[in-house]
Design a protein around this motif. Sequence first.
Motif, PDB file in Angstrom:
ATOM      1  N   TRP A 102       0.788  -1.226   0.000  1.00 28.78           N
ATOM      2  CA  TRP A 102       0.000   0.000   0.000  1.00 28.78           C
ATOM      3  C   TRP A 102       0.826   1.286   0.000  1.00 28.78           C
ATOM      4  O   TRP A 102       0.461   2.233  -0.714  1.00 28.78           O
ATOM      5  CB  TRP A 102      -0.974  -0.022   1.174  1.00 28.78           C
ATOM      6  CG  TRP A 102      -2.013  -1.097   1.023  1.00 28.78           C
ATOM      7  CD1 TRP A 102      -2.169  -2.205   1.796  1.00 28.78           C
ATOM      8  CD2 TRP A 102      -3.006  -1.172  -0.001  1.00 28.78           C
ATOM      9  NE1 TRP A 102      -3.199  -2.977   1.332  1.00 28.78           N
ATOM     10  CE2 TRP A 102      -3.754  -2.373   0.221  1.00 28.78           C
ATOM     11  CE3 TRP A 102      -3.348  -0.383  -1.092  1.00 28.78           C
ATOM     12  CZ2 TRP A 102      -4.807  -2.768  -0.584  1.00 28.78           C
ATOM     13  CZ3 TRP A 102      -4.407  -0.776  -1.897  1.00 28.78           C
ATOM     14  CH2 TRP A 102      -5.123  -1.947  -1.657  1.00 28.78           C
TER      15      TRP A 102
ATOM     16  N   LEU B 118       0.348   3.867  -3.069  1.00 30.44           N
ATOM     17  CA  LEU B 118      -0.051   5.268  -2.890  1.00 30.44           C
ATOM     18  C   LEU B 118       0.899   6.204  -3.630  1.00 30.44           C
ATOM     19  O   LEU B 118       0.454   7.130  -4.330  1.00 30.44           O
ATOM     20  CB  LEU B 118      -0.079   5.603  -1.393  1.00 30.44           C
ATOM     21  CG  LEU B 118      -0.453   7.044  -1.035  1.00 30.44           C
ATOM     22  CD1 LEU B 118      -1.842   7.397  -1.545  1.00 30.44           C
ATOM     23  CD2 LEU B 118      -0.374   7.252   0.483  1.00 30.44           C
TER      24      LEU B 118
ATOM     25  N   GLU C 120      -0.115   8.596  -6.881  1.00 29.24           N
ATOM     26  CA  GLU C 120       0.073  10.046  -6.855  1.00 29.24           C
ATOM     27  C   GLU C 120       0.956  10.524  -7.997  1.00 29.24           C
ATOM     28  O   GLU C 120       0.838  11.666  -8.433  1.00 29.24           O
ATOM     29  CB  GLU C 120       0.628  10.470  -5.495  1.00 29.24           C
ATOM     30  CG  GLU C 120      -0.444  10.324  -4.400  1.00 29.24           C
ATOM     31  CD  GLU C 120       0.050  10.711  -3.019  1.00 29.24           C
ATOM     32  OE1 GLU C 120       1.290  10.710  -2.806  1.00 29.24           O
ATOM     33  OE2 GLU C 120      -0.806  11.002  -2.158  1.00 29.24           O
TER      34      GLU C 120
ATOM     35  N   ARG D 229      -5.584   5.193  -5.192  1.00 30.48           N
ATOM     36  CA  ARG D 229      -5.205   6.095  -4.112  1.00 30.48           C
ATOM     37  C   ARG D 229      -6.208   6.024  -2.967  1.00 30.48           C
ATOM     38  O   ARG D 229      -5.829   6.047  -1.790  1.00 30.48           O
ATOM     39  CB  ARG D 229      -5.074   7.534  -4.619  1.00 30.48           C
ATOM     40  CG  ARG D 229      -4.470   8.457  -3.550  1.00 30.48           C
ATOM     41  CD  ARG D 229      -4.026   9.787  -4.090  1.00 30.48           C
ATOM     42  NE  ARG D 229      -5.139  10.687  -4.383  1.00 30.48           N
ATOM     43  CZ  ARG D 229      -4.973  11.989  -4.672  1.00 30.48           C
ATOM     44  NH1 ARG D 229      -3.758  12.512  -4.731  1.00 30.48           N
ATOM     45  NH2 ARG D 229      -6.031  12.733  -4.928  1.00 30.48           N
TER      46      ARG D 229
ATOM     47  N   ARG E 101      -5.151   4.840   0.745  1.00 25.60           N
ATOM     48  CA  ARG E 101      -5.355   5.706   1.914  1.00 25.60           C
ATOM     49  C   ARG E 101      -6.161   4.987   2.991  1.00 25.60           C
ATOM     50  O   ARG E 101      -5.844   5.081   4.189  1.00 25.60           O
ATOM     51  CB  ARG E 101      -6.063   6.992   1.480  1.00 25.60           C
ATOM     52  CG  ARG E 101      -5.127   7.974   0.784  1.00 25.60           C
ATOM     53  CD  ARG E 101      -5.876   9.213   0.319  1.00 25.60           C
ATOM     54  NE  ARG E 101      -4.945  10.270  -0.072  1.00 25.60           N
ATOM     55  CZ  ARG E 101      -5.294  11.409  -0.661  1.00 25.60           C
ATOM     56  NH1 ARG E 101      -6.573  11.639  -0.923  1.00 25.60           N
ATOM     57  NH2 ARG E 101      -4.387  12.308  -0.974  1.00 25.60           N
ATOM     58  N   ASN E 102      -7.194   4.307   2.602  1.00 21.26           N
ATOM     59  CA  ASN E 102      -7.972   3.551   3.585  1.00 21.26           C
ATOM     60  C   ASN E 102      -7.112   2.491   4.283  1.00 21.26           C
ATOM     61  O   ASN E 102      -7.174   2.307   5.509  1.00 21.26           O
ATOM     62  CB  ASN E 102      -9.166   2.876   2.924  1.00 21.26           C
ATOM     63  CG  ASN E 102     -10.309   3.839   2.651  1.00 21.26           C
ATOM     64  OD1 ASN E 102     -10.303   4.976   3.123  1.00 21.26           O
ATOM     65  ND2 ASN E 102     -11.287   3.386   1.882  1.00 21.26           N
TER      66      ASN E 102
ATOM     67  N   ALA F 211      -5.801   6.413   6.569  1.00 25.19           N
ATOM     68  CA  ALA F 211      -6.286   7.742   6.207  1.00 25.19           C
ATOM     69  C   ALA F 211      -7.687   7.598   5.609  1.00 25.19           C
ATOM     70  O   ALA F 211      -8.263   6.507   5.553  1.00 25.19           O
ATOM     71  CB  ALA F 211      -5.325   8.409   5.224  1.00 25.19           C
ATOM     72  N   ASP F 212      -8.234   8.719   5.136  1.00 27.69           N
ATOM     73  CA  ASP F 212      -9.591   8.704   4.577  1.00 27.69           C
ATOM     74  C   ASP F 212      -9.513   8.757   3.048  1.00 27.69           C
ATOM     75  O   ASP F 212      -9.099   9.767   2.476  1.00 27.69           O
ATOM     76  CB  ASP F 212     -10.392   9.902   5.105  1.00 27.69           C
ATOM     77  CG  ASP F 212     -11.858   9.863   4.646  1.00 27.69           C
ATOM     78  OD1 ASP F 212     -12.236   8.903   3.946  1.00 27.69           O
ATOM     79  OD2 ASP F 212     -12.598  10.797   4.996  1.00 27.69           O
ATOM     80  N   GLY F 213      -9.891   7.663   2.403  1.00 26.66           N
ATOM     81  CA  GLY F 213      -9.854   7.629   0.939  1.00 26.66           C
ATOM     82  C   GLY F 213     -11.198   7.858   0.283  1.00 26.66           C
ATOM     83  O   GLY F 213     -11.345   7.639  -0.928  1.00 26.66           O
TER      84      GLY F 213
ATOM     85  N   ASP G  83     -11.432  10.190  -2.870  1.00 23.15           N
ATOM     86  CA  ASP G  83     -10.861   9.563  -4.064  1.00 23.15           C
ATOM     87  C   ASP G  83     -11.799   8.525  -4.650  1.00 23.15           C
ATOM     88  O   ASP G  83     -11.957   8.416  -5.871  1.00 23.15           O
ATOM     89  CB  ASP G  83      -9.517   8.921  -3.734  1.00 23.15           C
ATOM     90  CG  ASP G  83      -8.358   9.906  -3.827  1.00 23.15           C
ATOM     91  OD1 ASP G  83      -8.170  10.472  -4.900  1.00 23.15           O
ATOM     92  OD2 ASP G  83      -7.673  10.110  -2.816  1.00 23.15           O
TER      93      ASP G  83
END
Length: 780
Positions: free
Chosen positions: A710, A714, A718, A740, A744-745, A749-751, A754
């Motif tokens: 992951w 990511l 990007e 992405r 992020r998930n 983080a919060d995906g 996206d």
Amino acid sequence: MPDQSFGARLRALRQAAGLTMEQLAEASGVSARAISDMERGHSRAPQARTRAALAAALGAGADALAGDVPARTDGRPRTHDLPRAITDFVGRNDEIRRVRAHAATDGTGPAPVVVVHGQGGLGKTALALRAAGELAEAYPDGRFHVDLRGAESGPLPPGEALMRLLRALDVAPRRIAGDDDERAGQLRDALRDRRCLLVLDDAADEAQVRPLLPGDGRSLTLITSRRALAGLEGVLRLPLAPLAPHESAALLARIAGQAADPASAADVGTVAGLCGHLPLALRIAGTRLASRPAWTVGHLVARLADEDRRLAALTAGDTSVEAAFALSHAQVSHAGRALFRRLGHVPGPDFGLPIAALLTGDPGPDRDSGSGHALDRDSGPGRGPGRDAGPGGGTGRNADHDGGTERGDDLLNALDELEELGLLEPAGPDRYRFHDLIRLFARDRLRREESAGARAATEQAMSRRILETAIVAGRWFEPGYGAPPDGWTGLVPLPSQDDAAAWLQLEAENWLGALRVLAAAGDDQLVVDTAEAMHWYSDRTHYWTGWYEVFGLSRAAAARLPDRRQEVTHLNYLAWAAATCVHRTDEGARLAMEAHDVAVTLGDLREQAWALQYAAESWRRAGAPERSLDAVRRAVPLADAAGDHDSYVQLFQRIGVVLIDLGRYDEALESFRTTLRELGRRPVAPEPALGARTGAHTFAALALARAGRWPDALREAERALPLATEFGGNSLLSLAHLVRGRARNALGADGRDDLIRALEHMEISGYHKYEAEARAELSA
């Protein structure tokens, strides 16, 4: 003679109850002015509903004001009687709600006016009468209807309409003024203190209806017209549209029992579509079905399916769709009628000013397209640089895009006239469309009023001009071309690649229709040249099913030309479209291998490589990744030997994608790295280089995600996103956002944003392969 006994009884009852006229008016809902006229014998006895309201307010029995109502014996038309409303009215709930809201007034300002407008056959009168019926209780002083005959050759003069309304309001003939302005004043005075509803049906223009409008007060006026009557101020305008599909089905079911059978639902939907959801057409079709009990809805579908006979089939007794359209057409100027019928040549569902401008003026002999589309082909038949710089300069003429010239003004005036009469519909700024049945009417007028030779000349000249612009727009994306050559003129300016893409998308149905016209006319080289110019652009819009037809036409045209290299090129293009655009993988593989065999015969290494690449894609989509991998690897040395650098770098990207399908992620990543290395070593054209670089990073991100790496996924996503944004491919953008978002998930983080953007790009592009994955991640 006025009913004196009624007035005397009313006065006596009011005085006995100790009520003033104003108090009785408030209690009964009948205006004080109307009560005064009744008591003085200046008006005839009211309708039963009004008599009952007065009796209840007076505390009298139901029969206190009954009787002594003289029958009308003077033979004059009862213009205050509304026509019979239809009993199977369907839909228009929002419009009636808006009428009801607009009618709600305290009577202290101008009386409310509603203009219901639109093309013939939309049911404007039916709506007005329906609204009048639902609002009847609110207008106890009378509901009046006047047919203004606005769509006929002799509209009702305003003075005559005023006379009819005044007589309906029981103004004695000897008291009606001889001057129209004075009559208008009398009408406003007569309506000031009354609560009446006027239906002014089929208005010709503002000048006809303006004198008929009340001043202040609570009366309501409903105007129907084919025109918007934009000159009237302070009115509510209700533009009518065709019915919604479910409303069309409901109307057919109410008229004809056969259409109410659930088993006929599919055929009912087809009939509604063939009628363009136009209420008049639906009513005629339903009536024809109801009057023929032996028919099924399928019989009606068969009768309406033939476009050339559809309007004739939409006739019942003295009512026909064609006649309704003809009334509007008769009001159009000579120049407007000429433009109207020639717009029937437009192949797409809508059009803008540049295409409309091609159809102005007198039809003449077809122009020699000359160098306007001829291309000097290089030694190779396909996709690389080295082509001639573009079509010859000066072969086209600019359409008057901004309407600034006299000719442009004339065009805009004619289009505005057609729109005002409902013969055209707005489809955006300076863009128009026909209702489906009006398009058939325009084409029928074209057949009747212009010779076959003139029609063919106009249609082919228009089609060539459209394709000249399409070729230059497509070449913005083709290696070796780019911007239009100096001095080139076309239908629209094409100053940038974005402008070219926007025009190709907006006019897709028109340039595809033009391609059909010229394919049928046998202009094979122009058909091939157009498809060739579209090849690189098609990569950006590869989920448009229209490419299958584009390259089908070009393949057939190329087969009729002497250069077999063109034939194998367009056979390959068709193989790609079959597999990628319409998902016919077996056909795609068969066509690709047919192209391969022809290319072998010709000794054409480049087309052999492309054929194997397209066959590989077909087999991959069909679920045969090993066979796909073998084919694409066989293509690599062929592309290298042919010096086709654009193809060579793409092949390693394609190998990587197949390896992802096989779960061999490390090998896939190495193949994408090879793509990037070879881009640095070989003279790849800018556009294919950007596409290959974007794809390598995007699919590398996918491979890393599949491997569960992951952080690396990511970073790669990007890197891919700005490239995909620059390249403009929604499918690659959707995949980069998906990876992405998932990365992020996975990393805490919060995906969500996206993932939402991924779905948006999938919807735009029609690229749904990873949609389920995106939705599952969103809901997790």
